[in-house]
Scaffold this motif. Structure first.
Motif, PDB file in Angstrom:
ATOM      1  N   ARG A  71       0.860  -1.187   0.000  1.00 62.80           N
ATOM      2  CA  ARG A  71       0.000   0.000   0.000  1.00 62.80           C
ATOM      3  C   ARG A  71       0.896   1.236   0.000  1.00 62.80           C
ATOM      4  NH1 ARG A  71      -5.262  -0.644   1.907  1.00 62.80           N
ATOM      5  NH2 ARG A  71      -5.496   1.325   0.835  1.00 62.80           N
ATOM      6  N   TYR A  72       0.471   2.247  -0.743  1.00 64.07           N
ATOM      7  CA  TYR A  72       1.267   3.462  -0.875  1.00 64.07           C
ATOM      8  C   TYR A  72       0.471   4.707  -0.506  1.00 64.07           C
ATOM      9  CZ  TYR A  72       4.847   0.864  -3.369  1.00 64.07           C
ATOM     10  OH  TYR A  72       5.840  -0.025  -3.692  1.00 64.07           O
ATOM     11  N   TRP A  73       1.209   5.701  -0.068  1.00 65.39           N
ATOM     12  CA  TRP A  73       0.687   7.053   0.009  1.00 65.39           C
ATOM     13  C   TRP A  73       1.033   7.712  -1.303  1.00 65.39           C
ATOM     14  CZ3 TRP A  73      -2.672   8.395   3.420  1.00 65.39           C
ATOM     15  CH2 TRP A  73      -2.656   7.831   4.690  1.00 65.39           C
ATOM     16  N   LEU A  74       0.054   8.315  -1.950  1.00 68.20           N
ATOM     17  CA  LEU A  74       0.304   9.069  -3.169  1.00 68.20           C
ATOM     18  C   LEU A  74       0.507  10.516  -2.761  1.00 68.20           C
ATOM     19  CD1 LEU A  74      -2.547   7.584  -5.382  1.00 68.20           C
ATOM     20  CD2 LEU A  74      -0.193   6.784  -5.154  1.00 68.20           C
ATOM     21  N   VAL A  75       1.686  11.032  -2.998  1.00 68.20           N
ATOM     22  CA  VAL A  75       1.976  12.436  -2.711  1.00 68.20           C
ATOM     23  C   VAL A  75       1.501  13.208  -3.935  1.00 68.20           C
ATOM     24  CG1 VAL A  75       3.733  14.122  -2.104  1.00 68.20           C
ATOM     25  CG2 VAL A  75       3.959  11.752  -1.322  1.00 68.20           C
TER      26      VAL A  75
END
Length: 173
Positions: free
Chosen positions: A149-153
């Protein structure tokens, strides 16, 4: 970009309040200029690499890295979209849930629909500044994991466009 200062609104203030207001304007202008410089360094580094960006800007590549990192840190984050998975909270999600009375899932899906439209129009590199793993410590022990899972900046301007799109979408409801 134009900086317009309306001094007439300050005429009713005391001299001390006028002085303080002028100081605030200076601070805001410096912050805006610093943010713009950071974005320029970030975008050049993305396009040409740090060394070429440094050469173009006339600064060290270390300074380019610092400015680019500062730019990324100042941008909002959105949790990536994995249908069927739990949704990690983020500021825009809370805001959209509250403003339009949507469930967490509905708000998240609406945000990602608007985000995808921006990506389709402008290109992902103009909308998403970086991807940051939500749990980087898990990648250390399993660097080839596919289910990450990623944080999208996302650029702050893009978040404003998402807000505007959702305001238009939910204005009639």
């Amino acid at each position: 970009m134009a900086l317009i200062i309306d001094w007439t609104g300050q005429e009713t203030l005391s001299p001390r309040e006028q002085y303080d207001q002028a100081g605030q304007i200076i601070d805001e202008a410096k912050a805006a200029a610093a943010a713009r410089r950071a974005r320029i360094a970030h975008d050049l580094m993305q396009q040409h690499g740090a060394q070429d960006a440094a050469s173009i800007l006339g600064i060290s590549d270390k300074r380019v890295y610092l400015l680019a990192a500062r730019y990324r840190e100042a941008q909002p984050e959105i949790c990536d979209n994995h249908p069927g998975r739990s949704i990690t909270g983020y500021d825009l999600l809370d805001e959209i849930e509250e403003r339009y009375g949507l469930s967490r899932r509905e708000a998240h899906e609406a945000i990602h629909a608007a985000l995808q439209q921006l990506i389709d129009i402008d290109g992902e590199d103009q909308v998403v500044v970086a991807r940051r793993p939500q749990r980087p410590e898990l990648l250390k022990s399993n660097p080839h994991a596919l289910d990450v899972r990623y944080w999208l900046v996302v650029r702050a301007e893009s978040v404003d466009e998402i807000r505007e799109a959702l305001a238009a979408q939910y204005a009639d409801e």
